[in-house]
Design an enzyme around this catalytic site. Sequence first.
Site, PDB file in Angstrom:
ATOM      1  N   ARG A 146       0.839  -1.198   0.000  1.00 52.25           N
ATOM      2  CA  ARG A 146       0.000   0.000   0.000  1.00 52.25           C
ATOM      3  C   ARG A 146       0.872   1.246   0.000  1.00 52.25           C
ATOM      4  O   ARG A 146       0.583   2.229  -0.690  1.00 52.25           O
ATOM      5  CB  ARG A 146      -0.914  -0.010   1.231  1.00 52.25           C
ATOM      6  N   PHE A 190     -11.150  -4.777  -5.689  1.00 49.99           N
ATOM      7  CA  PHE A 190     -11.238  -5.564  -4.443  1.00 49.99           C
ATOM      8  C   PHE A 190     -10.695  -4.710  -3.294  1.00 49.99           C
ATOM      9  O   PHE A 190      -9.764  -5.093  -2.584  1.00 49.99           O
ATOM     10  CB  PHE A 190     -10.461  -6.893  -4.549  1.00 49.99           C
ATOM     11  N   ASP A 214     -15.684  -2.780  -4.737  1.00 49.32           N
ATOM     12  CA  ASP A 214     -15.823  -3.965  -3.876  1.00 49.32           C
ATOM     13  C   ASP A 214     -17.299  -4.377  -3.882  1.00 49.32           C
ATOM     14  O   ASP A 214     -18.176  -3.556  -4.174  1.00 49.32           O
ATOM     15  CB  ASP A 214     -15.373  -3.669  -2.442  1.00 49.32           C
ATOM     16  N   ASP A 226      -6.217  -6.865  -6.093  1.00 50.32           N
ATOM     17  CA  ASP A 226      -5.908  -7.630  -4.874  1.00 50.32           C
ATOM     18  C   ASP A 226      -7.104  -8.508  -4.509  1.00 50.32           C
ATOM     19  O   ASP A 226      -7.782  -8.265  -3.509  1.00 50.32           O
ATOM     20  CB  ASP A 226      -5.565  -6.659  -3.732  1.00 50.32           C
ATOM     21  N   CYS A 229      -3.077 -13.978  -3.153  1.00 47.76           N
ATOM     22  CA  CYS A 229      -2.822 -14.326  -1.744  1.00 47.76           C
ATOM     23  C   CYS A 229      -3.051 -15.818  -1.523  1.00 47.76           C
ATOM     24  O   CYS A 229      -3.176 -16.269  -0.395  1.00 47.76           O
ATOM     25  CB  CYS A 229      -3.705 -13.499  -0.819  1.00 47.76           C
TER      26      CYS A 229
END
Length: 395
Positions: A212, A228, A250, A299, A339
């Site tokens: 970030r 996201f 989102d 992400d 992730c």
Amino acid sequence: MKPALYLHPKREKSLFRRHPWLFSNAVERVEGSPARGDIVSIYSSAGQWLAYAGYSPDSQIRARVWSFDKRTPVTTEFFIEKLQQAQAGRALLSEFSQTNSYRLVAGENDGLPGVTIDRYADVLVIQLLSAGADWCRSMLLEALTTLYPNCCVYERSDVDVRKKEGLEPVTGLLAGTLPPQPMVIEENGLKLWVDIITGHKTGYYLDQRNNRQLVGQLARGRRVLNCFSYTGGFGTYALAGQAASVMNLDVSQNALDIAAANVSLNQLDDTRIQHIKIDVFQALRDYQGELNFDLIVLDPPKFVDSKAHLKRASRGYQDINRLAMGLLEPGGLLATFSCSGLMPKELFQKIVADAALDAGRQIQFIKALEQAEDHPVAGPYPEGFYLKGFLCRVF
Ligand code: SAH
């Protein structure tokens, strides 16, 4: 009879290499009648003592090692020592001067399998993911309240993996007084709202802190699309970094409301940011030929939940990367992540490269990105490396 597991002679190798997991097919026999979560001794097939471990009769991961040292039994003192070790590791990181929230314990990587502890200011949020960890709850709690008498301890063990361990979800206050939620944390000098009771995981995705910051540094003058977004971490940094505009996307309205609140909390210009509740797959398609961006963050949540689904998940990653590239101005930047622990870094790089080919674009990988330093990886446990990403230029 003290509960003990004896290993299969052909399946001892991983434990000799100090991997903390013992799979069900590696256990030749169980002695005594250990309860779910009980502390058991592990013996080699030749009868040599190897480790103390937490027993998970319902799980394929039948036991997780607490200690490879016979003189270190699993007591409150053991947890105090592990916590002190973990805390000392975090104290090495100077980045914490303007950050009051970090992962204090990263499970297997800190020698505490199945235990996650995130610190948000003076609140410790714990997640007990395995039967062994659940069994040790009171010792762990005693260790925490001894070392952190001024902190509140809140449990967020409401995760699906507990089902595999034969455990119900558990949440609630374990010690101290929880400040009213949501609460404000500090990260790299920015203030952010976090809701420990209703937020995802333990409340926030601490692992993306460094990435970030990087996006914040690159955002100046750029039109930023944050896909996201959750509570707008990347978007808030981008706005603070003087982005020309920011769009947070989102599906969770609740997350977007917090993202909007983060803008005013930091006294940032709310005329340059939009919060849009939409399926990212849909949005990326809708915007083709309509909108252009100079910096896109992708992400997504974990797409791969088992090895069997790797192929399908790869397609998902390729789709969103291809679609995102279609919205980038030539020379634009893409910060793209996976992730999923089951997605190898090399494969992810190939997926992103293939997405560029499909999009008819050229791509350069500028920087490999990963989880922040408070999410270390234990030597024998490469599974601990799960968050991977790339900063790319797309022409
Ligand atoms: N980038 C965030 C973390 C993202 S977590 C941060 O830095 O904090 C993944 C987010 O994706 C969650 O907020 C979830 O609500 C959202 N999500 C999952 N599937 C989605 C979809 N198909 N479209 C849009 N958002 C989605």
